[in-house]
Scaffold this motif. Structure first.
Motif, PDB file in Angstrom:
ATOM      1  N   LEU A  72      52.937   9.674  -6.159  1.00 41.70           N
ATOM      2  CA  LEU A  72      52.541   8.335  -6.589  1.00 41.70           C
ATOM      3  C   LEU A  72      51.098   8.049  -6.177  1.00 41.70           C
ATOM      4  CD1 LEU A  72      53.290   5.565  -7.784  1.00 41.70           C
ATOM      5  CD2 LEU A  72      54.233   4.949  -5.549  1.00 41.70           C
ATOM      6  N   ALA A  73      50.740   8.380  -4.936  1.00 41.67           N
ATOM      7  CA  ALA A  73      49.371   8.146  -4.449  1.00 41.67           C
ATOM      8  C   ALA A  73      48.366   9.017  -5.190  1.00 41.67           C
ATOM      9  CB  ALA A  73      49.300   8.408  -2.947  1.00 41.67           C
ATOM     10  N   ASP A  74      48.720  10.263  -5.464  1.00 38.86           N
ATOM     11  CA  ASP A  74      47.821  11.149  -6.207  1.00 38.86           C
ATOM     12  C   ASP A  74      47.529  10.607  -7.607  1.00 38.86           C
ATOM     13  OD1 ASP A  74      47.634  12.945  -4.120  1.00 38.86           O
ATOM     14  OD2 ASP A  74      49.073  14.373  -4.946  1.00 38.86           O
ATOM     15  N   ALA A  75      48.559  10.051  -8.236  1.00 41.88           N
ATOM     16  CA  ALA A  75      48.424   9.609  -9.622  1.00 41.88           C
ATOM     17  C   ALA A  75      47.809   8.224  -9.746  1.00 41.88           C
ATOM     18  CB  ALA A  75      49.786   9.634 -10.309  1.00 41.88           C
ATOM     19  N   GLU A  76      48.164   7.316  -8.827  1.00 45.21           N
ATOM     20  CA  GLU A  76      47.799   5.914  -9.015  1.00 45.21           C
ATOM     21  C   GLU A  76      47.014   5.306  -7.852  1.00 45.21           C
ATOM     22  OE1 GLU A  76      51.066   3.503 -10.378  1.00 45.21           O
ATOM     23  OE2 GLU A  76      52.064   5.230 -11.294  1.00 45.21           O
ATOM     24  N   GLY A  77      46.772   6.077  -6.807  1.00 45.88           N
ATOM     25  CA  GLY A  77      46.014   5.563  -5.676  1.00 45.88           C
ATOM     26  C   GLY A  77      46.902   4.981  -4.597  1.00 45.88           C
ATOM     27  N   LEU A  78      46.302   4.790  -3.431  1.00 50.49           N
ATOM     28  CA  LEU A  78      47.073   4.360  -2.268  1.00 50.49           C
ATOM     29  C   LEU A  78      47.618   2.952  -2.423  1.00 50.49           C
ATOM     30  CD1 LEU A  78      47.826   5.691   0.398  1.00 50.49           C
ATOM     31  CD2 LEU A  78      45.878   4.542   1.451  1.00 50.49           C
ATOM     32  N   ASP A  79      46.912   2.087  -3.133  1.00 49.96           N
ATOM     33  CA  ASP A  79      47.392   0.713  -3.297  1.00 49.96           C
ATOM     34  C   ASP A  79      48.713   0.658  -4.045  1.00 49.96           C
ATOM     35  OD1 ASP A  79      45.213  -0.252  -1.947  1.00 49.96           O
ATOM     36  OD2 ASP A  79      44.082  -0.819  -3.738  1.00 49.96           O
ATOM     37  N   ALA A  80      49.008   1.693  -4.822  1.00 53.54           N
ATOM     38  CA  ALA A  80      50.262   1.707  -5.581  1.00 53.54           C
ATOM     39  C   ALA A  80      51.461   2.038  -4.710  1.00 53.54           C
ATOM     40  CB  ALA A  80      50.178   2.711  -6.726  1.00 53.54           C
ATOM     41  N   VAL A  81      51.213   2.536  -3.502  1.00 49.18           N
ATOM     42  CA  VAL A  81      52.315   2.972  -2.643  1.00 49.18           C
ATOM     43  C   VAL A  81      52.819   1.794  -1.815  1.00 49.18           C
ATOM     44  CG1 VAL A  81      53.046   4.589  -0.848  1.00 49.18           C
ATOM     45  CG2 VAL A  81      51.346   5.286  -2.537  1.00 49.18           C
ATOM     46  N   SER A  82      53.850   1.156  -2.307  1.00 51.00           N
ATOM     47  CA  SER A  82      54.540   0.105  -1.571  1.00 51.00           C
ATOM     48  C   SER A  82      56.008   0.500  -1.468  1.00 51.00           C
ATOM     49  CB  SER A  82      54.422  -1.244  -2.290  1.00 51.00           C
ATOM     50  OG  SER A  82      55.126  -1.217  -3.524  1.00 51.00           O
ATOM     51  N   VAL A  83      56.706  -0.088  -0.535  1.00 52.98           N
ATOM     52  CA  VAL A  83      58.122   0.233  -0.377  1.00 52.98           C
ATOM     53  C   VAL A  83      58.886  -0.106  -1.647  1.00 52.98           C
ATOM     54  CG1 VAL A  83      60.227  -0.381   0.874  1.00 52.98           C
ATOM     55  CG2 VAL A  83      58.110   0.057   2.135  1.00 52.98           C
ATOM     56  N   ARG A  84      58.566  -1.225  -2.259  1.00 48.89           N
ATOM     57  CA  ARG A  84      59.287  -1.627  -3.470  1.00 48.89           C
ATOM     58  C   ARG A  84      59.034  -0.654  -4.622  1.00 48.89           C
ATOM     59  NH1 ARG A  84      62.113  -5.810  -4.881  1.00 48.89           N
ATOM     60  NH2 ARG A  84      61.633  -6.847  -2.905  1.00 48.89           N
ATOM     61  N   THR A  85      57.750  -0.270  -4.823  1.00 46.57           N
ATOM     62  CA  THR A  85      57.440   0.672  -5.899  1.00 46.57           C
ATOM     63  C   THR A  85      58.063   2.030  -5.630  1.00 46.57           C
ATOM     64  OG1 THR A  85      55.356  -0.462  -6.333  1.00 46.57           O
ATOM     65  CG2 THR A  85      55.579   1.767  -7.187  1.00 46.57           C
ATOM     66  N   LEU A  86      57.995   2.469  -4.384  1.00 41.59           N
ATOM     67  CA  LEU A  86      58.574   3.758  -4.023  1.00 41.59           C
ATOM     68  C   LEU A  86      60.086   3.747  -4.236  1.00 41.59           C
ATOM     69  CD1 LEU A  86      58.270   6.575  -2.870  1.00 41.59           C
ATOM     70  CD2 LEU A  86      58.352   5.583  -0.573  1.00 41.59           C
ATOM     71  N   ALA A  87      60.734   2.634  -3.871  1.00 40.86           N
ATOM     72  CA  ALA A  87      62.172   2.523  -4.082  1.00 40.86           C
ATOM     73  C   ALA A  87      62.503   2.649  -5.564  1.00 40.86           C
ATOM     74  CB  ALA A  87      62.679   1.193  -3.530  1.00 40.86           C
ATOM     75  N   HIS A  88      61.713   1.990  -6.405  1.00 42.01           N
ATOM     76  CA  HIS A  88      61.944   2.055  -7.854  1.00 42.01           C
ATOM     77  C   HIS A  88      61.808   3.487  -8.356  1.00 42.01           C
ATOM     78  CE1 HIS A  88      61.931   0.535 -12.009  1.00 42.01           C
ATOM     79  NE2 HIS A  88      60.971   1.437 -12.226  1.00 42.01           N
ATOM     80  N   ARG A  89      60.726   4.182  -7.930  1.00 47.94           N
ATOM     81  CA  ARG A  89      60.498   5.555  -8.382  1.00 47.94           C
ATOM     82  C   ARG A  89      61.599   6.497  -7.908  1.00 47.94           C
ATOM     83  NH1 ARG A  89      55.207   6.693 -10.206  1.00 47.94           N
ATOM     84  NH2 ARG A  89      54.469   4.774 -11.170  1.00 47.94           N
ATOM     85  N   ALA A  90      62.112   6.246  -6.715  1.00 42.47           N
ATOM     86  CA  ALA A  90      63.114   7.141  -6.134  1.00 42.47           C
ATOM     87  C   ALA A  90      64.534   6.794  -6.561  1.00 42.47           C
ATOM     88  CB  ALA A  90      63.010   7.100  -4.602  1.00 42.47           C
TER      89      ALA A  90
END
Length: 274
Positions: A72-90
């Protein structure tokens, strides 16, 4: 009811007495979240899981979760890495993510460790101190180019200090002590060298971010800026500006790499005088 699934988090349901209405939630927490969602969004509101996923699909370990965060960080940058977004992706609930990471800082530290552990790092013991320092500096430079977000995590006064980060530092310290530095000066030498690498990497990271944001291509910007400087006479007594006359290229990476190697050679000449 063993084997049934919670309609909120898709986790397993505990065994019930077998009488009355079947259980639908694994805990009061899931029941309360479902109630709040229905209250705020209506009874037809979907659960928080992405469509077609189950809690934990493809995520069996903490490493799996961290791997998704790195992508996620590689593709969209560090600001995209939140617990909520990560939960959705996972395909997990945020509560499930917190069972593997304490907070965002813990997640970032785990991401750094995974990247450093998975990437090929140079042999820190083979060759002369000069050769080792060059290899280590180039390896760090390559890490920031492959994972630009890594710079924002490590180039701070309070970076995560995990085993892989310490190993990265160990190699440079060992090369400098083998060259005759005492430990305090070897640490200062490491900070000097790493600070140079991080500063040069910042140029690459900034250019990449600007391109992603749709900014004017670097060569176009520099050609226009140089033309303005010439028209206003600011290049006449500045030979260094004339030497920087634009060369048509849409990608500044080769020039950045050339600048990096130029500075690296001279910095190491200063650290390891003949």
């Amino acid at each position: 009811m063993t084997g049934s699934r919670c309609v909120e988090c898709d986790g397993g349901l505990p065994s019930g007495p077998g009488r009355g209405r079947p259980r639908r939630y694994c805990s009061r927490g899931c029941q309360a979240r479902a109630y709040r969602r229905r209250r705020d969004q209506g009874r037809a509101a979907p659960s928080r899981r992405p469509l077609g996923t189950r809690a934990g699909d493809g995520v069996a370990t903490r490493d799996d979760l961290v791997r998704i965060a790195v992508r996620l960080a590689d593709a969209e940058g560090l600001d995209a890495v939140s617990v909520r977004t990560l939960a959705h992706r996972a395909g997990l609930t945020p509560d499930a993510v917190y069972r593997w990471v304490r907070n965002r800082d813990d997640l970032l530290g785990a991401m750094v460790e995974q990247v450093l552990d998975s990437g090929p790092m140079p042999d820190g013991e083979r060759g002369t101190p000069r050769e080792r320092l060059v290899r280590l500096a180039r390896a760090e430079w390559s890490l920031y180019r492959r994972h630009p977000w890594l710079l924002a995590v490590l180039a701070t006064t309070r970076p995560p200090i995990g085993p892989a980060v310490l190993t990265l530092i160990d190699g440079t310290i060992a090369a400098l002590t083998d060259a005759g530095y005492d430990l305090p000066d070897a640490l200062a030498g490491y900070l000097t060298l790493s600070g140079y690498v991080q500063g040069m990497a910042l140029l690459h990271v900034t250019e990449r971010a600007e391109r992603a944001a749709g900014a004017t291509a670097w060569d176009t910007w520099w050609a226009g800026t140089f033309a303005l400087l010439e028209r206003t006479g600011r290049t006449r007594e500045r030979g260094w500006l004339a030497a920087a006359r634009p060369v048509p290229t849409a990608n500044p990476d080769p020039q950045l790499a050339q600048w990096f190697e130029f500075g690296l050679a001279r910095l190491i000449d200063g650290l390891l005088p003949p």
